[in-house]
Design a protein around this motif. Structure first.
Motif, PDB file in Angstrom:
ATOM      1  N   UNK A 147       0.834  -1.211   0.000  1.00  0.00           N
ATOM      2  CA  UNK A 147       0.000   0.000   0.000  1.00  0.00           C
ATOM      3  C   UNK A 147       0.863   1.253   0.000  1.00  0.00           C
ATOM      4  N   UNK A 148       1.888   1.261   0.818  1.00  0.00           N
ATOM      5  CA  UNK A 148       2.775   2.428   0.873  1.00  0.00           C
ATOM      6  C   UNK A 148       3.509   2.608  -0.456  1.00  0.00           C
ATOM      7  N   UNK A 149       3.972   1.499  -1.072  1.00  0.00           N
ATOM      8  CA  UNK A 149       4.653   1.609  -2.365  1.00  0.00           C
ATOM      9  C   UNK A 149       3.712   2.122  -3.451  1.00  0.00           C
ATOM     10  N   UNK A 150       2.422   1.850  -3.310  1.00  0.00           N
ATOM     11  CA  UNK A 150       1.437   2.358  -4.259  1.00  0.00           C
ATOM     12  C   UNK A 150       1.134   3.840  -4.036  1.00  0.00           C
ATOM     13  N   UNK A 151       1.658   4.410  -2.948  1.00  0.00           N
ATOM     14  CA  UNK A 151       1.399   5.808  -2.636  1.00  0.00           C
ATOM     15  C   UNK A 151       0.110   6.029  -1.874  1.00  0.00           C
ATOM     16  N   UNK A 152      -0.456   4.966  -1.326  1.00  0.00           N
ATOM     17  CA  UNK A 152      -1.712   5.068  -0.579  1.00  0.00           C
ATOM     18  C   UNK A 152      -1.463   5.672   0.796  1.00  0.00           C
ATOM     19  N   UNK A 153      -2.447   6.402   1.283  1.00  0.00           N
ATOM     20  CA  UNK A 153      -2.368   7.041   2.587  1.00  0.00           C
ATOM     21  C   UNK A 153      -3.107   6.188   3.613  1.00  0.00           C
ATOM     22  N   UNK A 154      -2.457   5.876   4.747  1.00  0.00           N
ATOM     23  CA  UNK A 154      -3.169   5.124   5.791  1.00  0.00           C
ATOM     24  C   UNK A 154      -4.298   5.958   6.380  1.00  0.00           C
ATOM     25  N   UNK A 155      -5.447   5.321   6.577  1.00  0.00           N
ATOM     26  CA  UNK A 155      -6.622   5.979   7.130  1.00  0.00           C
ATOM     27  C   UNK A 155      -6.957   5.475   8.536  1.00  0.00           C
ATOM     28  N   UNK A 156      -6.154   4.535   9.044  1.00  0.00           N
ATOM     29  CA  UNK A 156      -6.414   3.974  10.364  1.00  0.00           C
ATOM     30  C   UNK A 156      -7.224   2.694  10.281  1.00  0.00           C
ATOM     31  N   UNK A 157      -7.548   2.174  11.434  1.00  0.00           N
ATOM     32  CA  UNK A 157      -8.288   0.911  11.507  1.00  0.00           C
ATOM     33  C   UNK A 157      -9.786   1.156  11.430  1.00  0.00           C
ATOM     34  N   UNK A 158     -10.459   0.188  10.857  1.00  0.00           N
ATOM     35  CA  UNK A 158     -11.907   0.249  10.731  1.00  0.00           C
ATOM     36  C   UNK A 158     -12.498  -1.156  10.825  1.00  0.00           C
ATOM     37  N   UNK A 159     -13.733  -1.222  11.269  1.00  0.00           N
ATOM     38  CA  UNK A 159     -14.488  -2.476  11.249  1.00  0.00           C
ATOM     39  C   UNK A 159     -15.665  -2.336  10.277  1.00  0.00           C
ATOM     40  N   UNK A 160     -15.609  -1.332   9.436  1.00  0.00           N
ATOM     41  CA  UNK A 160     -16.708  -1.000   8.542  1.00  0.00           C
ATOM     42  C   UNK A 160     -16.985  -2.081   7.504  1.00  0.00           C
ATOM     43  N   UNK A 161     -15.954  -2.782   7.030  1.00  0.00           N
ATOM     44  CA  UNK A 161     -16.107  -3.758   5.958  1.00  0.00           C
ATOM     45  C   UNK A 161     -15.616  -5.127   6.415  1.00  0.00           C
ATOM     46  N   UNK A 162     -16.176  -6.147   5.850  1.00  0.00           N
ATOM     47  CA  UNK A 162     -15.748  -7.539   6.037  1.00  0.00           C
ATOM     48  C   UNK A 162     -15.926  -8.076   7.454  1.00  0.00           C
TER      49      UNK A 162
END
Length: 188
Positions: A147-162
């Motif tokens: 994710x970091x190599x893709x340039x994505x920004x961390x948004x923190x932890x979530x239980x919203x999905x899955x």
């Protein structure tokens, strides 16, 4: 029967629909706990070739929208399927789209996940997506590094999905220069 055409290619990979002929490799990939433990809300390994056939069929019919899919990642040099890359709406989301990858352990540490995911992201942006997400189990440092190599920004932890706690990453569509210039720079 000839193989399905490529969805996209990268320097070292051909990304294409999974085929029935891939059943042994799919079984070898998804019957491994070290892979399956990071997938879904209730991780489980495949226990038969019939289950691999069903998985392939599910992947092949994963979306009526041609921008999305769950595809085989095949090495150009050997023809071996290294794993899976996906670009799909997040189940239970509000239209968010995720990029993801599942690679066979014999293909870990070679940059294939980043290369395939970069191609999937470029495809998504070329198809008009305004942003792409990735969700990763908190103990999966190698995927967070992708994710970091893709340039994505961390948004923190979530239980919203899955139905489980995941690290969420976000990548907006590149906005520098003309839209297709930003996409080209990303890898399309």
């Amino acid at each position: 029967m000839s193989p399905d055409p490529a969805v996209f290619t990268t320097e070292r990979l051909t990304v294409r629909p999974w085929e029935r002929a891939d059943r042994e490799r799919a079984f070898d990939l998804y019957s491994r706990w070290e892979v399956a433990r990071r997938l879904g809300s209730s991780p489980a390994v495949l226990d038969s070739l019939d289950a691999a056939d069903a998985r392939i069929e599910r992947f092949r019919s994963s979306s009526a929208d041609p921008r999305f899919g769950i595809w085989a990642v095949q090495r150009k040099d050997t023809g071996v399927v290294a794993g899976t890359v996906l670009l799909v709406p997040i189940p239970g989301g509000d239209g968010e789209v995720e990029v993801g990858w599942h690679l066979h352990p014999d293909s870990w540490g070679r940059g294939f996940a980043t290369e395939a995911a970069r191609g999937a992201v470029a495809r998504g942006f070329a198809g008009g997506l305004p942003e792409i997400h990735a969700v990763v189990r908190p103990d999966n440092e190698p995927s967070m590094a992708v994710c970091r190599r893709l340039g994505m920004t961390p948004q923190g932890r979530t239980t919203r999905w899955y139905g489980t706690e995941l690290e969420c990453f976000h990548l907006p569509r590149p906005l520098t220069g003309p839209a297709d210039e930003g996409i080209r720079a990303y890898g399309a």
